[in-house]
Design a protein around this motif. Structure first.
Motif: not given
Ligand SMILES: O=C[C@H](O)COP(=O)(O)O
Length: 271
Positions: A240-256
């Motif tokens: 999406e054109s105005d989305v520049d990034g993501l703030l990730v909770g649960g999924a950031s605890l799994d490195p892969a």
């Protein structure tokens, strides 16, 4: 995510993992090492997509030591800061301390701070200003709860939070600021807002920044989406054109899994 004619991003994508109250300082080091190895194996280009982690305060010294010792390109920040610089504020953490620990960023007004700790828009505006005083880039979190979404007033509600959060900032500060749109009903629930919902709100936030500051500011401020992001939905949201990034909770605890989110571009090509 908008790219220019040469394929470079107009605003550098920012993929951030918020560990929340997970990972003690030993577990945190292991998680960050695994993430760094996975991204290194995948030859991740940090100059193209920025990667940040937001560990608990007690992990930050270990994270700093690892990042400096192994010369990692991952940046990091605190999950909160005090609006004050020092003094009798038991349990609070000054932006000065975060700066000293090598933090680049700090989360301000995450919905869990707003709802569990009743942090007001006024306090959060003071925290945004405290972050800038200590050379930290605030990631101001905004977003609506389910009732507001169902009432159809989510844009109005979120822009009210935005206006309060950025009040009194200079244009230069507003351009550096990162804003994360996190609909509360999509956090940790498995309910993900559709890419079009993320785009609707990020476009509204960018338009409001143009009104509050100017078009040049609005063109520079990075806007993130957060709420049940996984590797299998990251690319579509990032398209999406105005989305520049993501703030990730649960999924950031799994490195892969988190590394796959960071590498959303490879999914754009193959999906
Ligand atoms: O800060 C992160 C957000 O609260 C999203 O959390 P989640 O990815 O677990 O839904």
């Amino acid at each position: 995510m908008t790219t220019s004619a040469n394929g470079n991003f107009v605003r550098k994508p920012f993929i951030a993992g918020n560990w929340k109250m997970n990972m003690d300082h030993v577990q945190g080091i292991t998680l960050l090492q695994k993430l760094a190895w996975t991204l290194s194996d995948a030859k991740h280009d940090y100059s193209r997509v920025e990667v940040a982690v937001f560990p608990p305060f007690t992990d930050l010294r270990g994270v700093q030591t690892l990042v400096q010792g192994d010369e990692l390109d991952v940046v990091y920040g605190g999950q909160d800061l005090s609006q004050f610089d020092s003094g009798a504020y038991t349990g609070d953490i000054s932006g000065q301390f975060l700066n000293k620990l090598g933090c680049s960023y700090v989360l301000v007004g995450h919905s869990e701070r707003r709802t569990i700790h009743n942090e007001s828009d006024e306090v959060l505006n003071a925290k945004v200003k405290a972050a800038f005083r200590h050379d930290l880039t605030p990631v101001l979190c905004v977003g609506e709860g389910l009732e507001i979404r169902q009432a159809g007033t989510h844009v109005q509600h979120t822009l009210t939070q935005l206006r309060a959060g950025v009040e009194g900032l200079t244009a230069e500060q507003a351009a550096e600021l990162v804003v994360a749109y996190e609909p509360v009903w999509a956090i940790g629930t498995g309910e993900v807002a559709g890419p079009e919902d993320a785009q609707e709100m990020c476009a509204a936030i960018r338009a409001e920044l143009a009104v509050l500051f100017d078009d040049a500011v609005a063109a520079k401020t990075r806007l993130l989406y957060g709420g049940s992001v996984k590797a299998n939905n990251a690319a579509a949201i990032m398209a999406e054109s105005d989305v520049d990034g993501l703030l990730v909770g649960g999924a950031s605890l799994d490195p892969a899994e988190f590394a796959n989110i960071v590498r959303f571009e490879s999914h754009l090509v193959t999906d």
